[in-house]
Enzyme design. Structure first.
Site, PDB file in Angstrom:
ATOM      1  N   GLY B  75      -2.374  -1.431  -7.573  1.00 25.52           N
ATOM      2  CA  GLY B  75      -1.117  -1.249  -6.844  1.00 25.52           C
ATOM      3  C   GLY B  75      -0.481  -2.553  -6.392  1.00 25.52           C
ATOM      4  N   ARG B 137      -3.326   0.235 -13.929  1.00 18.09           N
ATOM      5  CA  ARG B 137      -4.552   0.712 -13.274  1.00 18.09           C
ATOM      6  C   ARG B 137      -5.716   0.868 -14.253  1.00 18.09           C
ATOM      7  NH1 ARG B 137      -4.106   1.942  -7.989  1.00 18.09           N
ATOM      8  NH2 ARG B 137      -1.991   2.043  -7.207  1.00 18.09           N
ATOM      9  N   ASP B 167     -10.532  -3.770  -4.635  1.00 18.86           N
ATOM     10  CA  ASP B 167     -11.983  -3.631  -4.819  1.00 18.86           C
ATOM     11  C   ASP B 167     -12.341  -3.153  -6.227  1.00 18.86           C
ATOM     12  OD1 ASP B 167     -10.716  -1.284  -4.087  1.00 18.86           O
ATOM     13  OD2 ASP B 167     -12.424  -0.482  -2.989  1.00 18.86           O
ATOM     14  N   ASP B 168     -11.661  -2.114  -6.728  1.00 18.61           N
ATOM     15  CA  ASP B 168     -11.971  -1.616  -8.067  1.00 18.61           C
ATOM     16  C   ASP B 168     -11.700  -2.682  -9.134  1.00 18.61           C
ATOM     17  OD1 ASP B 168     -12.882   0.859  -7.376  1.00 18.61           O
ATOM     18  OD2 ASP B 168     -11.015   1.923  -7.826  1.00 18.61           O
ATOM     19  N   LYS B 194      -6.573  -8.822  -3.341  1.00 18.25           N
ATOM     20  CA  LYS B 194      -5.277  -8.175  -3.132  1.00 18.25           C
ATOM     21  C   LYS B 194      -5.469  -6.734  -2.701  1.00 18.25           C
ATOM     22  CE  LYS B 194      -3.986  -5.285  -5.564  1.00 18.25           C
ATOM     23  NZ  LYS B 194      -3.833  -4.301  -6.627  1.00 18.25           N
ATOM     24  N   THR B 195      -4.867  -6.322  -1.626  1.00 21.07           N
ATOM     25  CA  THR B 195      -4.611  -4.916  -1.323  1.00 21.07           C
ATOM     26  C   THR B 195      -3.940  -4.810   0.024  1.00 21.07           C
ATOM     27  OG1 THR B 195      -5.543  -2.757  -0.747  1.00 21.07           O
ATOM     28  CG2 THR B 195      -7.026  -4.590  -0.523  1.00 21.07           C
ATOM     29  N   ASP B 197      -4.007  -2.347   1.798  1.00 21.37           N
ATOM     30  CA  ASP B 197      -4.849  -1.524   2.671  1.00 21.37           C
ATOM     31  C   ASP B 197      -5.737  -2.349   3.589  1.00 21.37           C
ATOM     32  OD1 ASP B 197      -3.750   0.633   1.469  1.00 21.37           O
ATOM     33  OD2 ASP B 197      -5.488   1.155   0.249  1.00 21.37           O
ATOM     34  N   MET B 242      -0.097   4.255   4.620  1.00 26.39           N
ATOM     35  CA  MET B 242      -1.038   4.001   3.548  1.00 26.39           C
ATOM     36  C   MET B 242      -2.407   3.655   4.127  1.00 26.39           C
ATOM     37  SD  MET B 242       0.189   2.767   0.005  1.00 26.39           S
ATOM     38  CE  MET B 242       1.328   3.792  -0.926  1.00 26.39           C
ATOM     39  N   GLY B 243      -3.435   3.857   3.348  1.00 18.76           N
ATOM     40  CA  GLY B 243      -4.803   3.596   3.790  1.00 18.76           C
ATOM     41  C   GLY B 243      -5.646   4.815   3.498  1.00 18.76           C
ATOM     42  N   GLU B 303      -3.146   7.904   5.634  1.00 17.09           N
ATOM     43  CA  GLU B 303      -3.013   8.907   4.578  1.00 17.09           C
ATOM     44  C   GLU B 303      -4.349   9.561   4.221  1.00 17.09           C
ATOM     45  OE1 GLU B 303      -3.020   5.696   0.881  1.00 17.09           O
ATOM     46  OE2 GLU B 303      -1.874   7.522   0.707  1.00 17.09           O
ATOM     47  N   GLU B 408       7.472   1.885   0.349  1.00 22.08           N
ATOM     48  CA  GLU B 408       8.434   1.001   1.006  1.00 22.08           C
ATOM     49  C   GLU B 408       7.844  -0.373   1.297  1.00 22.08           C
ATOM     50  OE1 GLU B 408       7.629   4.041   1.799  1.00 22.08           O
ATOM     51  OE2 GLU B 408       9.466   5.234   1.699  1.00 22.08           O
ATOM     52  N   GLY B 409       6.515  -0.454   1.386  1.00 21.51           N
ATOM     53  CA  GLY B 409       5.910  -1.708   1.842  1.00 21.51           C
ATOM     54  C   GLY B 409       5.201  -2.501   0.757  1.00 21.51           C
TER      55      GLY B 409
END
Lengths: 538, 538
Positions: B75, B137, B167-168, B194-195, B197, B242-243, B303, B408-409
């Site tokens: 993402g 992905r 992580d993935d 990167k994330t 979250d 998100m999260g 979420e 949006e973010g």
């Protein structure tokens, strides 16, 4: 307080130069009504046909102390606190007291108010929201409430009452102004044009405050979503935006972000498009883009979209009348519809039928903002795409993400433009009160010039009025300013939007800045409208 | 291009001083795994137990030319383009070519890439989104894809491949690093954290990039909604953020905006709360506030909330296994659940049952982000309030507005922090490649200091790994960093949140600024975590 709030709170908005001078009122041409002149004149014998006013410089002006009340009416719009700050600083200059009525017009007739002082005012300078004194959607209605309002204003020895509101609120302000004048009351009533929807404007009022900030907030989010669509390349984003009666917000956001498709309600309405036609337009876009390998995109629509579709508009109008007549059960309501509306009503998904009949606002109208129009459109589009897929005409993938941006934009930190515009609107409203005017709206113009060169004046509220049917009755209301299909902004939009369909020309405005090179831009529809007015003049 | 884009594009991020010097690698302590050491060691014989590295200044360093490939995986997160810019500027310094693989890891094994030059790079400096080269992905899976990747990297004579991912994606990068080393391949693999979250971090990685910007964008919107709630005083706003696995975003946004109630998934999970208990917590809040005349408020939830509820978590886990085993019809699925899960499944509204069984992501997991958790909570709360009203215990009004902030973010214009952090992460990844390191993650630390004083280094990716069950199989994965209930950020949150329940202490961060006093703040959870680490050290 956040660092940004602290920083913004210390900002001192400049005043247009004319408002820093000694001035006298200059009466210009008398203005009638937007339509239904005789009926409006009959309803407003004292305040109909007043002249527009400007100012002319003078010397040795004696500014008398003024007591002024202010009330916030209707939905929040960024900049409301700065209108109050402008009024407050005017009363500080001339002397006198200032009062804020609490929680909207109800505060006026119930006498709920707070005296505004430096400490209280300074907390809210340049801040978003209406939380300083609160707002409300009540109107001042009936003899009792008019009389109660007159008493409260008299007890406070108010020279003026300033109503900060949209079309409905200013209609109410005009009725109060008319009533006060008819009983020779000391308090004069002045309106200030507020609504993020941007549908309260005319040749003399370039824009309502809050529109600029709200559009910039929505455009920030849409811009982010456009980049996301382009980066992920797997979703169609359907973005519903505020604008129940007019599509100004949607058009401005389109100019700012260049989405692949944009519904302008006024176009749908004038071309009498059906639900099926609208669906087909999106389907065509998706099929064409799929052929280019693009299974993603961004589509904007105004929240009032379904009201703009004539067959839906007729249905909602009939529903408003049938429900106003006392029918409540869904079967009973359906039974009282005309055949065409009945057919459409039965065709709609149950969830939409529920929304159309169960949720009504205080005016008795359908709560259009609660209707998830974007989901309705998505389900129609999905059905058609499935059919095309079965026919082998379309082989793309369609994944929709729905968004609604409304509450996110009503209480944002006002942009530099709204900060300055609102402060000038408020200060100028004070000057109009001082000059003994009544039933006028505060106007600030020449907005694409530096603030110092902005002009100020007033127009009678009645000049914006016509007669409309509300809750099954004829009522005087301010005519909403819709997107004009022969106007320059819309023509430019049509021209540019062609390129945005298949090419991904997304534009990315980013978050509102308060310093730096991007801090002082005005919105594009306003710029086009100013350009058009200049062209008309010459 | 908007004015803000033009302005930001010309910004030149400063580098940490250490990265501007001639340096050699200093090997520090060897690091094992997060758990399941033996299993991880067996799976990563070449890249397990590597030492953490730092740099030490030297003189007369000979920088050799490096060919480097980069791939964006998963993402979008604000700042990805600046990681690429950092790598690019490193390759410019040392000489060599740089390639961007298109649309994620699939671009590596299919050999879809673009050579990056000044003109192409300069368009994306300091910009949001992943649209420069796209993301995807897919994972590099199976012998064929590993071999194909080796061939592509060999053909391009790559010294390094830098994987920008969560992580993935970094787990996948570690597998590729292990494979390359096992066949003595010339290409070394380095990851960048990167994330949005924020769940990819540890003692050596202070924060994943994108978290700062995303939280600031969400907090801008939540702050606006808080002021709207306070101004209108008629709605409870339920904001889903998100999260999916961790509640870092939700907690950070709570620190920024002070909502009346905040669900932290990790707390629900550890205290084994039920759907009924969670509902009761909101009901208690609403009843208490109603007694104070406050029928409005703001409630934040992650979420992944329903996955944190143990009874829901068990249900979803069982569903994942049952569906992975090939059951598809809802009745058939239900028949294979354990009694407790079966009871809960039957209790859920049909729409939620559909979401739990029909929509699965490419990993075969429930698409939790598609579940409208906030609406689920609202309907539970409404039911309880209706019961209390019938009993005469509650007489307030409850009107809910639901929001979800996600897309949006992800592609916002990166904040000053993310702009600088990402540039340093990318540049440093280039240095790690140059120094012959493999299977490491680029780390930049000391982030509360000015950029110049930031430190740089690397840690082996395997040190974050443990064994988890995915799609019914044991797999090595990077352990997600959850909110720690005994950590300083959470403890501060609990302390402060008590005041936020009934008092309206809303804070209003406003839009991200790129200049001015508010431009350079780092997020609060990061600040607390840095504080905690310092406390632990001393």
């Amino acid at each position: 307080m956040s660092e940004l709030q602290t920083f913004r709170r210390s900002y001192i908005p400049p005043l247009p130069t004319i408002l820093t001078k000694d001035v006298n009122v200059k009466k210009c041409e008398a203005l009638g009504a937007a339509a239904d002149h005789e009926k409006i004149q009959a309803l407003f014998p004292c305040t109909y046909g007043l002249p527009r006013v400007e100012y002319e410089e003078c010397t040795g002006k004696v500014w008398r102390p003024m007591n002024i009340g202010v009330v916030l009416s209707g939905g929040q719009a960024p900049g409301g606190h700065n209108v109050i700050a402008g009024i407050y600083d005017f009363t500080k200059k001339v002397g006198g007291n200032m009062y804020g009525f609490r929680y909207g017009p109800r505060g006026v007739f119930t006498g709920k108010y707070v005296k505004i002082d430096d400490k209280f005012m300074d907390q809210y300078r340049n801040m978003g929201g209406f939380d300083m004194i609160g707002s409300g959607r009540d109107k001042i209605k009936g003899d009792d409430q008019f009389q109660a309002s007159a008493k409260v204003c008299n007890d406070l020895e108010l020279d003026g009452l300033i109503v900060i509101g949209g079309d409905d609120s200013n209609t109410n302000a005009a009725l109060l102004a008319e009533y006060f004048q008819s009983i020779h009351h000391r308090t004069h009533v002045i309106g200030c044009p507020k609504t993020i929807d941007g549908d309260l404007k005319n040749d003399y009022i370039p824009v309502s405050f809050g529109f600029d900030t709200a559009c910039k907030i929505y455009s920030e989010l849409i811009g982010n979503i456009c980049v996301d669509a382009l980066s992920a390349q797997k979703y169609y984003h359907f973005v519903r935006l505020m604008g129940r009666s007019a599509s100004h917000i949607t058009m401005e956001c389109a100019f700012e972000t260049h989405p692949n498709y944009t519904f302008i309600g006024e176009e749908i309405s004038q071309k009498k498009k059906s639900v099926k036609q609208i669906t087909q337009e999106v389907v065509d876009l998706i099929v064409e883009r799929a052929k280019l390998g693009k299974n993603y995109g961004v589509i904007l629509l105004p929240e009032g979209l379904i009201e703009f579709i004539p067959e839906m508009g007729s249905l909602i109008e009939e529903l408003n009348e049938v429900i106003a007549a006392g029918h409540t059960a869904q079967d009973d309501i359906a039974a009282h519809l005309q055949p065409a509306s009945r057919e459409l009503f039965d065709y709609l998904p149950q969830s939409l039928r529920d929304q159309l009949t169960l949720d009504r606002d205080s005016h008795g109208n359908v709560k259009v903002s609660q209707i998830e129009t974007e989901k309705f459109i998505v389900s129609c589009v999905q059905k058609e795409l499935d059919a095309l897929k079965a026919q082998g005409v379309y082989s793309g993938s369609f994944n929709a993400q729905c968004h609604f941006f409304g509450y996110e934009g009503r209480c944002g930190l006002p942009s530099c433009f709204d900060t300055n515009y609102c402060y000038a609107l408020g200060y100028n409203a004070g000057v109009l009160i001082h000059e003994g005017l009544n039933g006028m709206m505060s106007t600030i113009s020449n907005l694409d010039a530096p603030v110092e060169a902005w002009t100020a004046g007033g127009v009678p509220v009645t000049m914006m009025m016509n007669i409309e049917r509300r809750n099954g009755k004829d009522e005087p209301v301010i005519k909403k300013a819709l997107v004009e299909l022969d106007g320059l902004p819309y023509r430019r939009f049509v021209e540019q939007a062609k390129k945005w369909r298949l090419g991904d020309c997304y534009s990315f405005p980013g978050p509102i800045q308060f310093t730096g090179p991007a801090a002082n831009v005005i919105n594009q529809t306003l710029a086009y409208e100013i350009e058009e007015r200049r062209m008309r003049k010459h």
